[in-house]
Design a protein around this motif. Sequence first.
Motif, PDB file in Angstrom:
ATOM      1  N   THR A 111      -2.279   5.350   5.060  1.00 20.64           N
ATOM      2  CA  THR A 111      -2.133   5.973   6.166  1.00 20.64           C
ATOM      3  C   THR A 111      -1.184   7.032   5.971  1.00 20.64           C
ATOM      4  OG1 THR A 111      -1.713   3.582   6.918  1.00 20.64           O
ATOM      5  CG2 THR A 111      -0.290   5.000   8.403  1.00 20.64           C
ATOM      6  N   GLU A 112      -1.005   8.197   7.459  1.00 22.49           N
ATOM      7  CA  GLU A 112      -0.342   9.561   7.439  1.00 22.49           C
ATOM      8  C   GLU A 112       1.159   9.061   8.857  1.00 22.49           C
ATOM      9  OE1 GLU A 112      -1.014  13.669   6.465  1.00 22.49           O
ATOM     10  OE2 GLU A 112      -1.350  13.315   8.779  1.00 22.49           O
ATOM     11  N   VAL A 113       2.015   8.911   7.949  1.00 23.55           N
ATOM     12  CA  VAL A 113       2.836   8.507   8.822  1.00 23.55           C
ATOM     13  C   VAL A 113       3.886  10.659   8.897  1.00 23.55           C
ATOM     14  CG1 VAL A 113       5.529   8.003   8.638  1.00 23.55           C
ATOM     15  CG2 VAL A 113       3.385   6.379   8.231  1.00 23.55           C
ATOM     16  N   ILE A 114       4.096  10.662  10.773  1.00 24.62           N
ATOM     17  CA  ILE A 114       4.232  11.649  10.669  1.00 24.62           C
ATOM     18  C   ILE A 114       6.148  12.265  11.039  1.00 24.62           C
ATOM     19  CG2 ILE A 114       3.933  14.565  11.342  1.00 24.62           C
ATOM     20  CD1 ILE A 114       0.836  13.487  11.620  1.00 24.62           C
ATOM     21  N   VAL A 115       6.854  12.470  10.788  1.00 26.64           N
ATOM     22  CA  VAL A 115       7.642  12.423  11.412  1.00 26.64           C
ATOM     23  C   VAL A 115       8.472  13.627  11.535  1.00 26.64           C
ATOM     24  CG1 VAL A 115      10.832  12.459  10.824  1.00 26.64           C
ATOM     25  CG2 VAL A 115       8.404  10.652   9.421  1.00 26.64           C
ATOM     26  N   LEU A 116       8.944  14.094  12.840  1.00 26.51           N
ATOM     27  CA  LEU A 116       8.872  15.408  13.547  1.00 26.51           C
ATOM     28  C   LEU A 116      10.209  14.999  14.543  1.00 26.51           C
ATOM     29  CD1 LEU A 116       5.371  15.454  15.894  1.00 26.51           C
ATOM     30  CD2 LEU A 116       6.315  17.083  13.477  1.00 26.51           C
TER      31      LEU A 116
ATOM     32  N   PRO B 202       0.901  -1.309  -0.152  1.00 21.04           N
ATOM     33  CA  PRO B 202       0.052  -0.063   0.347  1.00 21.04           C
ATOM     34  C   PRO B 202       0.849   1.452   0.399  1.00 21.04           C
ATOM     35  CG  PRO B 202      -0.206  -1.286   2.350  1.00 21.04           C
ATOM     36  CD  PRO B 202       0.238  -2.194   1.295  1.00 21.04           C
ATOM     37  N   ALA B 203       0.275   2.316  -0.677  1.00 23.10           N
ATOM     38  CA  ALA B 203       1.393   3.486  -0.596  1.00 23.10           C
ATOM     39  C   ALA B 203       0.488   3.837   0.632  1.00 23.10           C
ATOM     40  CB  ALA B 203      -0.037   4.514  -1.822  1.00 23.10           C
ATOM     41  N   VAL B 204       1.773   5.614   1.003  1.00 18.44           N
ATOM     42  CA  VAL B 204       1.375   5.951   2.739  1.00 18.44           C
ATOM     43  C   VAL B 204       1.860   6.975   2.184  1.00 18.44           C
ATOM     44  CG1 VAL B 204       1.647   3.918   4.099  1.00 18.44           C
ATOM     45  CG2 VAL B 204       3.591   4.826   3.830  1.00 18.44           C
ATOM     46  N   VAL B 205       1.818   8.360   3.109  1.00 23.07           N
ATOM     47  CA  VAL B 205       1.662   9.724   2.542  1.00 23.07           C
ATOM     48  C   VAL B 205       3.282   9.544   3.983  1.00 23.07           C
ATOM     49  CG1 VAL B 205       1.419  11.482   2.773  1.00 23.07           C
ATOM     50  CG2 VAL B 205      -0.142  10.470   1.553  1.00 23.07           C
ATOM     51  N   VAL B 206       4.577  10.067   4.232  1.00 24.03           N
ATOM     52  CA  VAL B 206       5.028  10.855   4.361  1.00 24.03           C
ATOM     53  C   VAL B 206       4.943  12.487   4.438  1.00 24.03           C
ATOM     54  CG1 VAL B 206       7.595  10.055   6.188  1.00 24.03           C
ATOM     55  CG2 VAL B 206       6.512   7.962   4.614  1.00 24.03           C
ATOM     56  N   ARG B 207       4.711  13.096   6.490  1.00 20.28           N
ATOM     57  CA  ARG B 207       5.411  14.666   6.176  1.00 20.28           C
ATOM     58  C   ARG B 207       6.140  14.204   6.727  1.00 20.28           C
ATOM     59  NH1 ARG B 207       1.377  17.359   3.678  1.00 20.28           N
ATOM     60  NH2 ARG B 207      -0.548  16.071   4.197  1.00 20.28           N
ATOM     61  N   LEU B 208       7.321  15.853   6.158  1.00 24.38           N
ATOM     62  CA  LEU B 208       8.357  15.006   6.678  1.00 24.38           C
ATOM     63  C   LEU B 208       8.797  16.440   6.935  1.00 24.38           C
ATOM     64  CD1 LEU B 208      10.862  13.894   3.935  1.00 24.38           C
ATOM     65  CD2 LEU B 208      10.606  12.351   6.031  1.00 24.38           C
ATOM     66  N   PRO B 209       9.908  17.298   8.465  1.00 24.49           N
ATOM     67  CA  PRO B 209       9.965  18.217   9.142  1.00 24.49           C
ATOM     68  C   PRO B 209      11.500  18.731   8.219  1.00 24.49           C
ATOM     69  CG  PRO B 209      10.978  16.419  10.417  1.00 24.49           C
ATOM     70  CD  PRO B 209      10.299  16.149   9.170  1.00 24.49           C
ATOM     71  N   THR B 210      10.512  20.672   7.804  1.00 22.64           N
ATOM     72  CA  THR B 210      11.779  21.173   7.471  1.00 22.64           C
ATOM     73  C   THR B 210      12.999  20.874   7.853  1.00 22.64           C
ATOM     74  OG1 THR B 210      10.045  22.655   6.664  1.00 22.64           O
ATOM     75  CG2 THR B 210      12.205  23.591   6.683  1.00 22.64           C
TER      76      THR B 210
END
Length: 99
Positions: free
Chosen positions: A88-93, A12-20
């Motif tokens: 799924t959204e994966v958030i990297v902080l 499955p395709a997921v979305v990863v959000r990366l910090p600036t």
Amino acid sequence: MAELRIEPETTPAVVVRLPTVLTMLFPGAPQRVELRAGTVAQAIDGLNQRWPGMGDRIRDTRPAIRRHINIFVGGRRATLETPLSPGTEVIVLTAISGG
């Protein structure tokens, strides 16, 4: 380090959000990345495949998520083994400290 595997089209395709702060270290890396991964570890492998060295900024040699990095899936703190489902959204902080 985890073995790099290219995930098949059925993963499955997921979305990863990366910090600036992380995307600034890797020219061309956007803050939102879509990739195929079944676990958080596979998502990190996918990021590292696109931007060599990014995986080392997120994961240490044990392997585990680095102390100053937090990853959330579904609003909960994740580990490398956390499973990912379609969309799924994966958030990297990055952790913030100070006093």
